[in-house]
Design a protein around this motif. Structure first.
Motif, PDB file in Angstrom:
ATOM      1  N   UNK A  27       4.809  63.207  18.314  1.00 42.14           N
ATOM      2  CA  UNK A  27       5.770  64.290  17.585  1.00 42.14           C
ATOM      3  C   UNK A  27       6.725  63.512  17.135  1.00 42.14           C
ATOM      4  N   UNK A  28       7.140  62.370  17.583  1.00 41.88           N
ATOM      5  CA  UNK A  28       8.512  61.559  17.133  1.00 41.88           C
ATOM      6  C   UNK A  28       8.342  60.792  15.826  1.00 41.88           C
ATOM      7  N   UNK A  29       7.460  60.180  15.473  1.00 44.49           N
ATOM      8  CA  UNK A  29       7.114  59.620  14.248  1.00 44.49           C
ATOM      9  C   UNK A  29       8.096  58.945  13.681  1.00 44.49           C
ATOM     10  N   UNK A  30       8.535  57.641  14.221  1.00 35.81           N
ATOM     11  CA  UNK A  30       9.656  56.630  14.027  1.00 35.81           C
ATOM     12  C   UNK A  30       9.578  56.481  12.725  1.00 35.81           C
ATOM     13  N   UNK A  38      10.514  45.324  13.632  1.00 36.22           N
ATOM     14  CA  UNK A  38       9.823  45.135  15.098  1.00 36.22           C
ATOM     15  C   UNK A  38      11.032  45.836  15.880  1.00 36.22           C
ATOM     16  N   UNK A  39      11.525  46.979  15.411  1.00 33.36           N
ATOM     17  CA  UNK A  39      12.928  47.520  16.182  1.00 33.36           C
ATOM     18  C   UNK A  39      12.054  48.336  17.379  1.00 33.36           C
ATOM     19  N   UNK A  40      12.984  48.649  18.157  1.00 35.15           N
ATOM     20  CA  UNK A  40      12.438  49.336  19.350  1.00 35.15           C
ATOM     21  C   UNK A  40      12.937  50.987  19.367  1.00 35.15           C
ATOM     22  N   UNK A 151      12.928  52.066  25.465  1.00 32.47           N
ATOM     23  CA  UNK A 151      12.510  52.013  24.016  1.00 32.47           C
ATOM     24  C   UNK A 151      11.372  50.875  23.778  1.00 32.47           C
ATOM     25  N   UNK A 152      10.569  50.994  23.013  1.00 38.74           N
ATOM     26  CA  UNK A 152       9.418  49.917  22.868  1.00 38.74           C
ATOM     27  C   UNK A 152       9.376  49.892  21.328  1.00 38.74           C
ATOM     28  N   UNK A 153       8.345  48.668  21.156  1.00 37.92           N
ATOM     29  CA  UNK A 153       8.311  48.394  19.494  1.00 37.92           C
ATOM     30  C   UNK A 153       6.706  48.943  19.269  1.00 37.92           C
ATOM     31  N   UNK A 154       6.186  48.985  17.888  1.00 41.69           N
ATOM     32  CA  UNK A 154       4.953  49.371  17.552  1.00 41.69           C
ATOM     33  C   UNK A 154       3.835  48.454  18.252  1.00 41.69           C
ATOM     34  N   UNK A 155       4.300  47.188  18.210  1.00 44.52           N
ATOM     35  CA  UNK A 155       3.353  46.114  18.756  1.00 44.52           C
ATOM     36  C   UNK A 155       3.013  46.256  20.289  1.00 44.52           C
ATOM     37  N   UNK A 156       3.940  46.971  21.090  1.00 45.07           N
ATOM     38  CA  UNK A 156       3.845  47.173  22.472  1.00 45.07           C
ATOM     39  C   UNK A 156       2.496  48.285  22.568  1.00 45.07           C
TER      40      UNK A 156
END
Length: 282
Positions: A27-30, A38-40, A151-156
């Motif tokens: 739902x969040x869709x950053x 590469x932000x969290x 918080x995490x990154x896309x790459x995580x």
């Protein structure tokens, strides 16, 4: 009858009036800036609460997760805890759930062929293939090996293995196929009335690949209704006007044209469902 609410990407809520099942939870869709820098980021709990309340997600029994990328799994822990639902997914999804403080007793690691009965739903897990990687994003086959804490990154959010879901409910048969890919013969014994079909990538694929994809997932399963999913831009928030997936990834108008034309040629119904809307499958 099942009411199906589509929340964009491949997030689908099934509701038979008694029990609710959620397939994926995104739902969040950053915004795309997090992808570029590469932000969290973390789950937008206020938005999740708003959607849960507005769509009366108050009888949620389970969340089935197709794979562990952020656009399928990042909101799983919050929604599971908020709604008291059990999480079903691969081991990477398990680590997302554990990182989000879901009780281990509320997490089920499935595998190809796993079957579950929840209320009147019978749900079968079927091994699938993620769509082919791009130069921008390639961690297909990689796993999340430790609890993932936001918080995490896309790459995580590594893929961790992809799955389809086959749902039977009082005579209705529904296939959820989230990605534009196929395993030849994998759905040989599956017959469905409806398929929610992941279509992102069709516009840029060659004709033979597209036809084989449709043959394996639509013709062999003998469906009479195709509903495309994974066509919207998951960087575009759900509480704003929905955008199509970015042109550098896929030309959505061409994807819709190819999919609808194929369905018309084969005399199969085609329906486009807008995010945050519901349809009744009878």
């Amino acid at each position: 009858m099942i009411k199906v609410t589509f929340f964009g990407t491949t997030t689908l809520l099934f509701d038979d009036g008694e029990d609710q099942i959620l397939f994926d939870a995104h739902f969040t869709r950053p915004p795309i800036k997090y992808f570029i820098t590469g932000g969290r980021f973390s789950t937008n709990t206020a938005l999740c609460d708003k959607l849960i309340e507005h769509h009366e997600i108050n009888r949620l029994k389970a969340i089935f997760v197709s794979h562990a990328h952020h656009d399928h799994a990042m909101d799983v822990p919050y929604v599971a805890n908020k709604c008291g639902a059990k999480v079903y997914g691969c081991n990477s999804v398990r680590n997302i759930a554990i990182g989000g403080k879901v009780k281990k007793s509320n997490i089920e690691v499935f595998e190809d062929g796993s079957c579950y009965t929840i209320g009147k739903y019978k749900i079968k897990v079927i091994k699938a293939l993620h769509s082919k990687p791009t130069k921008f994003f390639d961690n297909i086959g990689e796993e999340i090996t430790e609890p993932l804490v936001q918080p995490a990154t896309f790459w995580d959010y590594k893929e961790g293995g992809s799955y389809d879901f086959y749902v039977e409910h009082e005579g209705q048969k529904i296939l959820l196929h989230p990605s534009f890919n196929y395993i030849e013969g994998q759905l040989e014994d599956i017959e469905a009335d409806v398929v929610f079909l992941g279509v992102a990538g069709i516009a840029n694929a060659d004709e033979d690949t597209v036809n084989k994809f449709f043959d394996e997932n639509v013709i062999k399963t003998k469906v009479n209704l195709v509903i495309p999913v994974h066509w919207d831009n998951f960087f575009s928030p759900l509480d704003k006007p929905i955008q199509e997936i970015a042109d550098y990834v896929d030309a959505t108008d061409e994807t819709f044209y190819k999919t609808a034309s194929y369905c018309a040629e084969k005399r199969i119904n085609f329906l486009l469902q807008y995010p945050c809307t519901s349809i009744d499958l009878k």
